[in-house]
Enzyme design. Structure first.
Site, mmCIF file in Angstrom:
data_model
loop_
_atom_site.group_PDB
_atom_site.id
_atom_site.type_symbol
_atom_site.label_atom_id
_atom_site.label_comp_id
_atom_site.label_asym_id
_atom_site.label_seq_id
_atom_site.Cartn_x
_atom_site.Cartn_y
_atom_site.Cartn_z
ATOM 1 N N ASP A 60 7.150 -15.592 2.609
ATOM 2 C CA ASP A 60 7.790 -16.755 3.229
ATOM 3 C C ASP A 60 7.970 -16.373 4.688
ATOM 4 O O ASP A 60 8.773 -15.477 5.004
ATOM 5 C CB ASP A 60 9.137 -17.036 2.557
ATOM 6 C CG ASP A 60 9.852 -18.221 3.214
ATOM 7 O OD1 ASP A 60 9.415 -18.664 4.301
ATOM 8 O OD2 ASP A 60 10.848 -18.675 2.647
ATOM 9 N N SER A 139 -1.382 -26.280 18.343
ATOM 10 C CA SER A 139 -1.967 -27.605 18.082
ATOM 11 C C SER A 139 -2.129 -28.321 19.423
ATOM 12 O O SER A 139 -1.441 -27.985 20.404
ATOM 13 C CB SER A 139 -1.022 -28.399 17.186
ATOM 14 O OG SER A 139 -1.361 -29.764 17.166
ATOM 15 N N TYR A 152 7.421 -31.350 14.921
ATOM 16 C CA TYR A 152 6.165 -30.592 14.841
ATOM 17 C C TYR A 152 5.669 -30.247 16.247
ATOM 18 O O TYR A 152 5.332 -29.091 16.531
ATOM 19 C CB TYR A 152 5.128 -31.430 14.087
ATOM 20 C CG TYR A 152 3.791 -30.766 13.922
ATOM 21 C CD1 TYR A 152 3.595 -29.806 12.936
ATOM 22 C CD2 TYR A 152 2.706 -31.094 14.745
ATOM 23 C CE1 TYR A 152 2.361 -29.191 12.767
ATOM 24 C CE2 TYR A 152 1.467 -30.487 14.587
ATOM 25 C CZ TYR A 152 1.301 -29.540 13.597
ATOM 26 O OH TYR A 152 0.079 -28.930 13.438
ATOM 27 N N LYS A 156 5.222 -26.473 17.962
ATOM 28 C CA LYS A 156 3.943 -25.957 18.452
ATOM 29 C C LYS A 156 4.027 -25.640 19.958
ATOM 30 O O LYS A 156 3.321 -24.742 20.451
ATOM 31 C CB LYS A 156 2.822 -26.954 18.157
ATOM 32 C CG LYS A 156 2.553 -27.149 16.654
ATOM 33 C CD LYS A 156 2.197 -25.852 15.964
ATOM 34 C CE LYS A 156 1.766 -26.052 14.520
ATOM 35 N NZ LYS A 156 1.432 -24.777 13.846
#
Ligand SMILES: NC(=O)c1ccc[n+]([C@@H]2O[C@H](COP(=O)([O-])OP(=O)(O)OC[C@H]3O[C@@H](n4cnc5c(N)ncnc54)[C@H](O)[C@@H]3O)[C@@H](O)[C@H]2O)c1
Length: 256
Positions: A60, A139, A152, A156
């Site tokens: 994890d 990304s 998100y 990133k």
């Protein structure tokens, strides 16, 4: 001779999508690979398919003690650590007004803190080997922002700045470690299909269909860049943000 012959790699999120393609390609090119993921069933299957040069370890990425033990077990099993691919990630949709703080924190914990922890615990071991290569999965979302995937995009963005900071640190330390980030646009993986369909699983047919209609690339096309950055061919590439998006981010809107 493979392009990463004799090197030892950890790939996180290697049970699925791009991480799976990275692990397979690095192993094909001569590396010993630790397939690290939360998903034990699929991760073990990836390691089994690669064969004796791969080992599945449950990880994890948000758990620091887990990271310590995976790095230790990698060294104990394969004799060192040369390559770390911080690929594990979660995608969640939501704007600035409808994203809950708990959800925002969960995305940062996996996508950003997980990358920090991996780098923190891999670097001292790589230093003992005389160097190494860290590849962090960011990304295009980090470059442009995304109104409907705020948490998100923020996570990133953090990966991008972490990567550059680590690259500068390693240069200052003269420890032979390089750290670069990769910025794909759409890639045909379960992640994008699950978000598009709202389902927990994605069939290969759904991945192919949605991927084709959105003109996405194959995970193997990203893995080729990971391989280059992992190998000694990229020996002077450090702190780079490698955009791999078929010109998506530089294409002006239609009508201009
Ligand atoms: N697919 C895309 O279009 C795209 C585009 C740009 C960037 N990315 C990034 O690429 C990376 C890989 O994404 P993918 O599309 O292959 O997704 P995927 O969902 O197919 O694979 C992600 C993997 O990460 C694992 N994972 C999730 N949380 C974890 C945790 N806490 N610890 C360990 N493993 C964990 C999952 O079990 C899964 O195997 C992600 O960081 C993603 O944000 C994807």
């Amino acid at each position: 001779m493979g392009r990463v012959d004799g090197k030892v790699a950890i790939v996180t999120g290697a049970a699925s999508g791009m991480g799976k393609a990275d692990a397979q390609l690095l192993a094909n090119e001569g590396a010993k690979v630790v397939v690290a993921d939360l998903n034990e069933t699929d991760g073990q299957a990836v390691a089994d398919a690669i064969g004796h040069n791969a080992l599945f370890l449950r990880l994890d990425v948000t758990d620091e003690s887990n990271w310590k033990s995976v790095v230790e077990q990698t060294v104990a099993s394969f004799g060192g650590l040369d390559i770390l691919v911080n690929n594990a990630g979660l995608l969640m949709l939501g704007t600035v007004v409808d994203t809950q703080l708990s959800a925002f924190r969960k995305i940062q914990a996996v996508n950003s803190e997980g990358v920090f922890l991996g780098c923190k615990h891999a670097i001292p071991v790589m230093e003992k080997n005389g160097g190494g290569s860290i590849v962090n999965m960011s990304s295009v979302a980090a470059l442009s922002g995304v109104s409907f995937a705020l948490a998100y995009a923020a996570s990133k963005g953090a990966v991008t700045a972490l990567t550059k900071s680590i690259a500068m640190y390693c240069k200052e330390q003269k420890n032979g470690i390089r750290c670069n980030s990769i910025h794909p646009d759409g890639v045909k993986t379960p992640m994008v299909v699950k978000v598009a369909t709202g389902k927990d699983t994605a069939t290969q047919e759904e991945i192919d269909e949605i991927g084709r209609s959105a003109n996405m690339c194959e995970p193997a096309e990203i893995a080729n860049l990971v391989l280059y950055l992992a190998s000694d061919e990229s020996s002077f590439v450090n702190g780079a943000q490698m955009v791999i998006d078929n010109a998506a981010t530089i294409t002006p809107p239609v009508g201009i």
